[in-house]
Design a protein around this motif. Structure first.
Motif, PDB file in Angstrom:
ATOM      1  N   PHE A 123       0.810  -1.216   0.000  1.00  0.00           N
ATOM      2  CA  PHE A 123       0.000   0.000   0.000  1.00  0.00           C
ATOM      3  C   PHE A 123       0.843   1.266   0.000  1.00  0.00           C
ATOM      4  O   PHE A 123       0.333   2.355  -0.210  1.00  0.00           O
ATOM      5  N   SER A 124       2.151   1.137   0.211  1.00  0.00           N
ATOM      6  CA  SER A 124       3.029   2.294   0.241  1.00  0.00           C
ATOM      7  C   SER A 124       3.573   2.589  -1.160  1.00  0.00           C
ATOM      8  O   SER A 124       4.326   1.792  -1.732  1.00  0.00           O
ATOM      9  N   LYS A 125       3.208   3.733  -1.676  1.00  0.00           N
ATOM     10  CA  LYS A 125       3.699   4.149  -2.996  1.00  0.00           C
ATOM     11  C   LYS A 125       5.214   4.238  -2.998  1.00  0.00           C
ATOM     12  O   LYS A 125       5.879   3.816  -3.956  1.00  0.00           O
ATOM     13  N   GLU A 126       5.770   4.755  -1.917  1.00  0.00           N
ATOM     14  CA  GLU A 126       7.221   4.948  -1.841  1.00  0.00           C
ATOM     15  C   GLU A 126       7.968   3.617  -1.849  1.00  0.00           C
ATOM     16  O   GLU A 126       9.004   3.471  -2.507  1.00  0.00           O
ATOM     17  N   LEU A 127       7.452   2.628  -1.115  1.00  0.00           N
ATOM     18  CA  LEU A 127       8.121   1.317  -1.082  1.00  0.00           C
ATOM     19  C   LEU A 127       8.011   0.606  -2.423  1.00  0.00           C
ATOM     20  O   LEU A 127       8.973  -0.044  -2.863  1.00  0.00           O
ATOM     21  N   ILE A 128       6.856   0.717  -3.079  1.00  0.00           N
ATOM     22  CA  ILE A 128       6.682   0.085  -4.387  1.00  0.00           C
ATOM     23  C   ILE A 128       7.626   0.701  -5.416  1.00  0.00           C
ATOM     24  O   ILE A 128       8.192  -0.008  -6.265  1.00  0.00           O
ATOM     25  N   GLU A 129       7.826   1.988  -5.349  1.00  0.00           N
ATOM     26  CA  GLU A 129       8.762   2.627  -6.283  1.00  0.00           C
ATOM     27  C   GLU A 129      10.170   2.086  -6.103  1.00  0.00           C
ATOM     28  O   GLU A 129      10.890   1.855  -7.083  1.00  0.00           O
TER      29      GLU A 129
END
Length: 246
Positions: A94-100
């Motif tokens: 759910f974390s955009k930053e971690l997925i990036e």
């Protein structure tokens, strides 16, 4: 705030903020500390990761037919661990930053990463036309979910999983009493975070009601680490479950 036994909800917006801040602390020479913490002890992060993978990866019995769903994949720690030739890997967080970060670290052609909440996992798979999942990983996600979302996630997983599926859950559990940390300040992390540490009995109840009823069986369970040096918390410990449906 620190509460024992009492059941209260945690704030997902606060959790999202926390992981956004964790992503800013990403370092290539110690990548897994982003989600494994232990900021002041990179060697412990390395050893814990190696021991976890060493113990749990063989239990998945991966092969060229394996299609892996990693719910709450973070920066792709388990994507890194999978070196076998498999049909595909799908990481969701759910974390955009971690997925990036995950996307930048792992560029294998059959490995995909998507942003989305655990509560939307069925819709995420459907929107990307993903089918045939036969290996499901949930590594440390449940402590960040409120009780109703834990039940809902298990229901969705039970419906997503087809025949011949293996589910691996690794979760920090409360040794004695349920423990909730709500916007609790950690001097080690230099930030506040929220988490719900449930007892083994609580987790087993969720599994019985939402997974076992769907034909899954708990094949194995136990504490992840045998070494005292790797269990440096008095009230919690890492625990794992292996469920199968054939």
């Amino acid at each position: 705030m620190r509460l024992s036994r009492e059941k209260i909800n945690i704030d997902y917006e606060e959790t999202s903020r926390f992981f956004g801040e964790r992503a800013k602390k990403y370092k290539e020479d110690n990548p897994y500390s982003v989600t494994m913490y232990q900021d002041n002890n990179p060697e412990l992060v390395r050893i814990r990761n190696e021991k976890e993978v060493e113990k749990l990866l063989p239990k998945l019995r991966l092969d060229e037919r394996s299609r892996v769903l990693d719910i709450a994949c973070g920066i792709g720690r388990w994507a890194d661990a999978i070196t076998q030739d498999i049909s595909g890997y799908i990481g969701v967080d759910f974390s955009k930053e971690l997925i990036e970060i995950a996307k930048s670290r792992n560029t294998k052609e059959n490995f995909s990463f998507y942003q989305g909440a655990a509560s939307d996992i069925s819709d995420i798979l459907a929107s990307h036309h993903i089918q045939g999942i036969n290996k499901i990983l949930m590594m440390g996600i449940l402590i960040y979910l409120n009780d109703n979302e834990v039940a809902d996630l298990f229901k969705q997983v039970g419906s997503i999983a087809g025949k011949n599926v293996t589910i691996c859950i690794r979760e920090p559990i409360a040794i004695e009493d349920r423990l909730t940390l709500k916007e609790f300040y950690s001097a080690e992390l230099k930030d506040s975070y929220s988490a719900i540490y449930r007892t083994r009995e609580e987790l087993n109840e969720y599994m019985q009601e939402n997974l076992v009823r769907e034909g899954l069986q708990i094949k194995q369970e136990g504490f992840l680490f045998e070494e005292d040096a790797l269990n440096n918390r008095k009230e919690t410990a890492q625990y794992y479950y292996l469920l199968e449906r054939s």
